[in-house]
Scaffold this active site. Sequence first.
Site, mmCIF file in Angstrom:
data_model
loop_
_atom_site.group_PDB
_atom_site.id
_atom_site.type_symbol
_atom_site.label_atom_id
_atom_site.label_comp_id
_atom_site.label_asym_id
_atom_site.label_seq_id
_atom_site.Cartn_x
_atom_site.Cartn_y
_atom_site.Cartn_z
ATOM 1 N N ARG A 207 0.838 -1.202 0.000
ATOM 2 C CA ARG A 207 0.000 0.000 0.000
ATOM 3 C C ARG A 207 0.868 1.246 0.000
ATOM 4 O O ARG A 207 2.019 1.218 0.467
ATOM 5 C CB ARG A 207 -0.944 0.013 1.193
ATOM 6 C CG ARG A 207 -0.306 0.053 2.588
ATOM 7 C CD ARG A 207 0.061 1.431 3.088
ATOM 8 N NE ARG A 207 0.347 1.455 4.532
ATOM 9 C CZ ARG A 207 1.138 2.328 5.112
ATOM 10 N NH1 ARG A 207 1.784 3.227 4.402
ATOM 11 N NH2 ARG A 207 1.342 2.298 6.427
ATOM 12 N N GLU A 315 -6.103 7.572 7.741
ATOM 13 C CA GLU A 315 -5.045 8.467 8.255
ATOM 14 C C GLU A 315 -4.526 9.406 7.158
ATOM 15 O O GLU A 315 -4.059 10.507 7.444
ATOM 16 C CB GLU A 315 -3.916 7.608 8.825
ATOM 17 C CG GLU A 315 -2.857 8.399 9.538
ATOM 18 C CD GLU A 315 -1.761 7.483 10.076
ATOM 19 O OE1 GLU A 315 -2.052 6.665 10.963
ATOM 20 O OE2 GLU A 315 -0.616 7.601 9.601
ATOM 21 N N ARG A 319 -5.427 5.657 0.845
ATOM 22 C CA ARG A 319 -4.476 4.559 0.974
ATOM 23 C C ARG A 319 -4.772 3.664 -0.219
ATOM 24 O O ARG A 319 -5.893 3.143 -0.347
ATOM 25 C CB ARG A 319 -4.676 3.795 2.280
ATOM 26 C CG ARG A 319 -4.166 4.546 3.520
ATOM 27 C CD ARG A 319 -2.687 4.303 3.719
ATOM 28 N NE ARG A 319 -2.064 5.199 4.684
ATOM 29 C CZ ARG A 319 -1.725 4.879 5.927
ATOM 30 N NH1 ARG A 319 -1.962 3.677 6.389
ATOM 31 N NH2 ARG A 319 -1.118 5.759 6.696
ATOM 32 N N CYS A 362 1.245 11.210 9.002
ATOM 33 C CA CYS A 362 2.213 10.818 10.019
ATOM 34 C C CYS A 362 3.613 10.868 9.419
ATOM 35 O O CYS A 362 3.842 10.316 8.333
ATOM 36 C CB CYS A 362 1.891 9.405 10.501
ATOM 37 S SG CYS A 362 2.913 8.874 11.874
ATOM 38 N N THR A 364 6.007 9.176 9.989
ATOM 39 C CA THR A 364 6.585 7.840 9.832
ATOM 40 C C THR A 364 6.379 7.288 8.422
ATOM 41 O O THR A 364 7.089 6.392 7.998
ATOM 42 C CB THR A 364 5.952 6.842 10.825
ATOM 43 O OG1 THR A 364 4.545 6.764 10.551
ATOM 44 C CG2 THR A 364 6.156 7.260 12.253
ATOM 45 N N ARG A 371 4.000 0.566 2.480
ATOM 46 C CA ARG A 371 4.214 -0.576 3.368
ATOM 47 C C ARG A 371 3.922 -1.831 2.560
ATOM 48 O O ARG A 371 2.828 -1.979 2.001
ATOM 49 C CB ARG A 371 3.316 -0.514 4.605
ATOM 50 C CG ARG A 371 3.744 -1.518 5.692
ATOM 51 C CD ARG A 371 3.005 -1.305 6.993
ATOM 52 N NE ARG A 371 1.743 -2.007 7.040
ATOM 53 C CZ ARG A 371 1.572 -3.276 7.396
ATOM 54 N NH1 ARG A 371 2.630 -3.998 7.764
ATOM 55 N NH2 ARG A 371 0.376 -3.834 7.414
ATOM 56 N N ARG A 402 3.483 -6.916 12.783
ATOM 57 C CA ARG A 402 2.152 -6.472 13.202
ATOM 58 C C ARG A 402 1.247 -7.690 13.365
ATOM 59 O O ARG A 402 1.612 -8.800 12.981
ATOM 60 C CB ARG A 402 1.536 -5.524 12.163
ATOM 61 C CG ARG A 402 2.260 -4.206 12.060
ATOM 62 C CD ARG A 402 1.535 -3.217 11.167
ATOM 63 N NE ARG A 402 2.272 -1.950 11.090
ATOM 64 C CZ ARG A 402 1.854 -0.876 10.453
ATOM 65 N NH1 ARG A 402 0.697 -0.871 9.831
ATOM 66 N NH2 ARG A 402 2.583 0.234 10.439
ATOM 67 N N GLU A 407 -1.957 -2.898 12.436
ATOM 68 C CA GLU A 407 -1.250 -2.306 13.570
ATOM 69 C C GLU A 407 -2.077 -2.414 14.859
ATOM 70 O O GLU A 407 -3.297 -2.237 14.837
ATOM 71 C CB GLU A 407 -0.979 -0.830 13.266
ATOM 72 C CG GLU A 407 0.075 -0.257 14.174
ATOM 73 C CD GLU A 407 0.621 1.056 13.652
ATOM 74 O OE1 GLU A 407 -0.132 1.782 12.991
ATOM 75 O OE2 GLU A 407 1.795 1.325 13.922
HETATM 76 P P1 ADP Z 1 -1.533 -0.091 6.960
HETATM 77 O O1 ADP Z 1 -0.872 -1.286 6.400
HETATM 78 O O2 ADP Z 1 -2.344 0.613 5.924
HETATM 79 O O3 ADP Z 1 -0.577 0.788 7.695
HETATM 80 P P2 ADP Z 1 -2.753 -1.792 8.983
HETATM 81 O O4 ADP Z 1 -1.461 -2.316 9.494
HETATM 82 O O5 ADP Z 1 -3.763 -1.381 10.013
HETATM 83 O O6 ADP Z 1 -2.597 -0.517 8.047
HETATM 84 O O7 ADP Z 1 -3.394 -2.897 8.044
HETATM 85 C C1 ADP Z 1 -4.582 -2.619 7.340
HETATM 86 C C2 ADP Z 1 -5.317 -3.889 6.948
HETATM 87 O O8 ADP Z 1 -4.551 -4.573 5.970
HETATM 88 C C3 ADP Z 1 -5.519 -4.851 8.090
HETATM 89 O O9 ADP Z 1 -6.787 -5.443 7.977
HETATM 90 C C4 ADP Z 1 -4.453 -5.882 7.855
HETATM 91 O O10 ADP Z 1 -4.758 -7.149 8.383
HETATM 92 C C5 ADP Z 1 -4.436 -5.927 6.341
HETATM 93 N N1 ADP Z 1 -3.188 -6.471 5.823
HETATM 94 C C6 ADP Z 1 -1.955 -5.964 5.903
HETATM 95 N N2 ADP Z 1 -1.046 -6.735 5.303
HETATM 96 C C7 ADP Z 1 -1.741 -7.799 4.812
HETATM 97 C C8 ADP Z 1 -1.387 -8.952 4.071
HETATM 98 N N3 ADP Z 1 -0.134 -9.191 3.695
HETATM 99 N N4 ADP Z 1 -2.369 -9.813 3.732
HETATM 100 C C9 ADP Z 1 -3.649 -9.579 4.091
HETATM 101 N N5 ADP Z 1 -4.054 -8.514 4.786
HETATM 102 C C10 ADP Z 1 -3.117 -7.623 5.136
HETATM 103 C C1 CIR Z 2 2.336 7.202 18.080
HETATM 104 O O1 CIR Z 2 3.011 8.223 18.079
HETATM 105 O O2 CIR Z 2 2.627 6.226 18.776
HETATM 106 C C2 CIR Z 2 1.110 7.148 17.215
HETATM 107 N N1 CIR Z 2 0.833 8.462 16.750
HETATM 108 C C3 CIR Z 2 1.297 6.167 16.065
HETATM 109 C C4 CIR Z 2 2.574 6.336 15.298
HETATM 110 C C5 CIR Z 2 2.761 5.222 14.283
HETATM 111 N N2 CIR Z 2 2.473 5.641 12.972
HETATM 112 C C6 CIR Z 2 1.341 5.384 12.309
HETATM 113 O O3 CIR Z 2 0.417 4.765 12.790
HETATM 114 N N3 CIR Z 2 1.269 5.818 11.068
#
Ligand code: ADP
Ligand code: CIR
Length: 450
Positions: A207, A315, A319, A362, A364, A371, A402, A407
């Site tokens: 993403r 966020e 995305r 963010c 980050t 990601r 994660r 997250e």
């Molecule tokens: P982001 O990746 O956009 O920072 P999250 O970590 O919250 O946000 O993940 C968003 C969604 O994408 C969640 O439902 C997560 O389980 C799903 N996800 C992330 N990576 C994978 C993957 N490799 N396969 C399936 N679902 C995924």
């Molecule tokens: C923190 O500072 O812990 C939160 N604002 C999350 C930071 C991680 N970044 C993100 O989720 N994009």
Amino acid sequence: MFRTVKETARAVAPVAKRAASSNVSQSTSSSSSSNIALAAAGVAAVTALTSMNENKKAMCAVEPVDMAILKELAEIKKVLANLDPTSKILGQIEAGLAANPDMIMSKHFDLSYYNSLSDGLKARLLACCKSGAENHDSGVGVYAMQPSDYDDLKPYFDKVIRDYHKIPNEVKHVTNWDLATVADRLPAGGKLDLTKLGLGVTSMRVRVGRNLASYPLPGAMTKEDRLNMESDMVKVFKELIEDPAYGGNYYSLTPGSPYEVSEKFYQYLVKSHIMFKDMAADTYLASAGIASSWPFGRGCYVSADKGFIVWVGEEDHLRIMCMKKATVLNDVFDRLKSACDTMERICGNFAHSKSYGYVTSCPTNLGTGMRASVHIKIPKLTAGGSDAKAKAVARPLGLSIRGMGGEHTPIGADGTVDISPSARLQIQEAEIICALYEGIKNLMEEEKKA
Ligand code: ADP
Ligand code: CIR
């Protein structure tokens, strides 16, 4: 030391008192720079007092603590906490530093830089710092509110960004998706094939976070902004839906939208990893204003084959992601590149900073906003249901771990985790996907050894 602290407290106490009374007698919305200076002095007094109090046992042999000052300053502290929002947040930032000295926002907040700014920039800086000010357990604690914040407040943000991304010198970000430029890191034939690492069909996702230059970032959007942006995006999605390469549907959470979906269907989309979770439950995003007006202006586009998805109003404004259960990482990476080009052609240029690449809420996510993750099973490194060991092993490999729902969610009961390269800035897109492939290989070797 004791004398110095005590002298400081004595010196600032009358100033802080004036700050308190002048603010109380003025309108609550006052945020003049003199008030800020006075309030800041009050905060300094309280800090000095706290330090003095902590040291009193050790120092009482030198001189007893002045209880009158102690009482007086405690009262000032109470008044300051209820003053105008500016004084309140300055106090919260100070308290945040004491509570969590590692929080990047408060660690780099420099009062003299703040005081050097115009009133407008002061307000913008404080708005960016609000999340960490209110959530002292934040790791970062700061979100940009306008695409231009990173450049307009560069003396502050540059420190934050270089600290988080561990960049010792000037940040120089380059965008590059071309896998041919990283040919030396690719297996022969150029395919990042997971079967060569002993894996079968694997859930993979790449993403990027993107923002439209024409709107404030999500933390500063009004409900009207959110609804207007969703309407703009619906026009974009209509084009995609008509294109046989994409097709699909747009699903909205906006009450009354012609695309509105039921709560039950929304929950199905979340469970299927297609849609994002209820942001209002995230205190960091809530404090930043990013979760405001939930669920208005929120939704997601899903292509006919469900492999290309765009979130609206999380966020970041957008995305954009590709997901697949497959064996070759190039599939999702190449498709995302082409989909991002299509989106940018229709939406107009995404918000971009000369220094920091693609702008995200963010810090980050700055740079690539990318990601790239896979779900893989590492039962030995997660034995007992904890991800602590997996995280400790993954960190030096440049990987983040994660949970299965993203997250801040738990890992799978069978030891399945989400792994992704941690770097986003001063790394090229093509390098991130190579880093994921190499990271999987390295982590699986660690799993075998565990
Ligand atoms: P982001 O990746 O956009 O920072 P999250 O970590 O919250 O946000 O993940 C968003 C969604 O994408 C969640 O439902 C997560 O389980 C799903 N996800 C992330 N990576 C994978 C993957 N490799 N396969 C399936 N679902 C995924
Ligand atoms: C923190 O500072 O812990 C939160 N604002 C999350 C930071 C991680 N970044 C993100 O989720 N994009």
